[in-house]
Design a protein around this motif. Structure first.
Motif, mmCIF file in Angstrom:
data_model
loop_
_atom_site.group_PDB
_atom_site.id
_atom_site.type_symbol
_atom_site.label_atom_id
_atom_site.label_comp_id
_atom_site.label_asym_id
_atom_site.label_seq_id
_atom_site.Cartn_x
_atom_site.Cartn_y
_atom_site.Cartn_z
ATOM 1 N N GLN A 86 0.824 -1.202 0.000
ATOM 2 C CA GLN A 86 0.000 0.000 0.000
ATOM 3 C C GLN A 86 0.864 1.261 0.000
ATOM 4 N N ILE A 87 1.937 1.257 0.775
ATOM 5 C CA ILE A 87 2.861 2.398 0.797
ATOM 6 C C ILE A 87 3.518 2.547 -0.578
ATOM 7 N N PHE A 88 3.953 1.437 -1.157
ATOM 8 C CA PHE A 88 4.560 1.476 -2.493
ATOM 9 C C PHE A 88 3.583 2.087 -3.500
ATOM 10 N N GLU A 89 2.333 1.638 -3.476
ATOM 11 C CA GLU A 89 1.342 2.130 -4.452
ATOM 12 C C GLU A 89 1.105 3.631 -4.285
ATOM 13 N N LEU A 90 1.142 4.129 -3.054
ATOM 14 C CA LEU A 90 1.020 5.577 -2.842
ATOM 15 C C LEU A 90 2.175 6.305 -3.528
ATOM 16 N N LEU A 91 3.384 5.794 -3.345
ATOM 17 C CA LEU A 91 4.562 6.391 -3.994
ATOM 18 C C LEU A 91 4.452 6.297 -5.511
ATOM 19 N N TRP A 92 4.029 5.154 -5.999
ATOM 20 C CA TRP A 92 3.923 4.927 -7.439
ATOM 21 C C TRP A 92 2.933 5.908 -8.067
ATOM 22 N N LYS A 93 1.757 6.042 -7.455
ATOM 23 C CA LYS A 93 0.742 6.961 -7.980
ATOM 24 C C LYS A 93 1.239 8.403 -7.942
ATOM 25 N N HIS A 94 1.890 8.780 -6.852
ATOM 26 C CA HIS A 94 2.415 10.141 -6.731
ATOM 27 C C HIS A 94 3.485 10.394 -7.792
ATOM 28 N N LYS A 95 4.406 9.471 -7.946
ATOM 29 C CA LYS A 95 5.501 9.649 -8.899
ATOM 30 C C LYS A 95 4.970 9.706 -10.325
#
Length: 134
Positions: free
Chosen positions: A116-125
């Motif tokens: 979930q943390i990774f996906e937040l970073l991925w979407k932001h990036k």
């Protein structure tokens, strides 16, 4: 050691996606990482992640296209870690290059939180990348 950690549950990753935050090493990338990526590719696994844009990774990152990995290079001012994280459905692998150590947390709940943390970073990036392209 690290080689054993890379081999941990390797067959279980067949045809699965691995999420990653890769760190930079010190010097040339050891052969075991090339071998690990080949096994993942041969068994139909995919990787989506981030890696620092660093000279020590130039040759290694050039293989991303060959294997179909989706790796976003990050400027060292954003990410200069010497620690890598790989997130699967059931475990998280942490590799500490400088200390030549690895830790595996085999816990689906922890893996889910890290995803979930990774996906937040991925979407932001991706959102930032899209804005920069416009």
């Amino acid at each position: 050691g690290i080689k054993e950690a890379l081999e941990y549950q390797l067959p279980r990753l067949a045809r699965k996606e691995v999420l990653a935050l890769y760190g930079k090493g010190r010097g040339p990338v050891p052969r075991m990482y090339y071998d690990y990526n080949k096994v993942l590719s041969d068994q139909g696994s995919t990787i989506r992640g981030f890696a620092p844009h660093h000279i020590s990774l130039k040759e290694f990152r050039a293989l991303d296209k060959k294997y179909g990995w989706n790796i976003i290079p990050l400027d060292e001012s954003e990410f200069s870690s010497e620690v890598s994280l790989e997130i699967t459905d059931t475990f998280v692998r942490i590799v500490l290059y400088k200390d030549k150590q690895a830790v595996i947390i085999d816990n689906p709940d922890f893996a889910k939180s890290m995803k979930q943390i990774f996906e937040l970073l991925w979407k932001h990036k991706r959102r930032v990348s899209t804005k920069l392209e416009s």
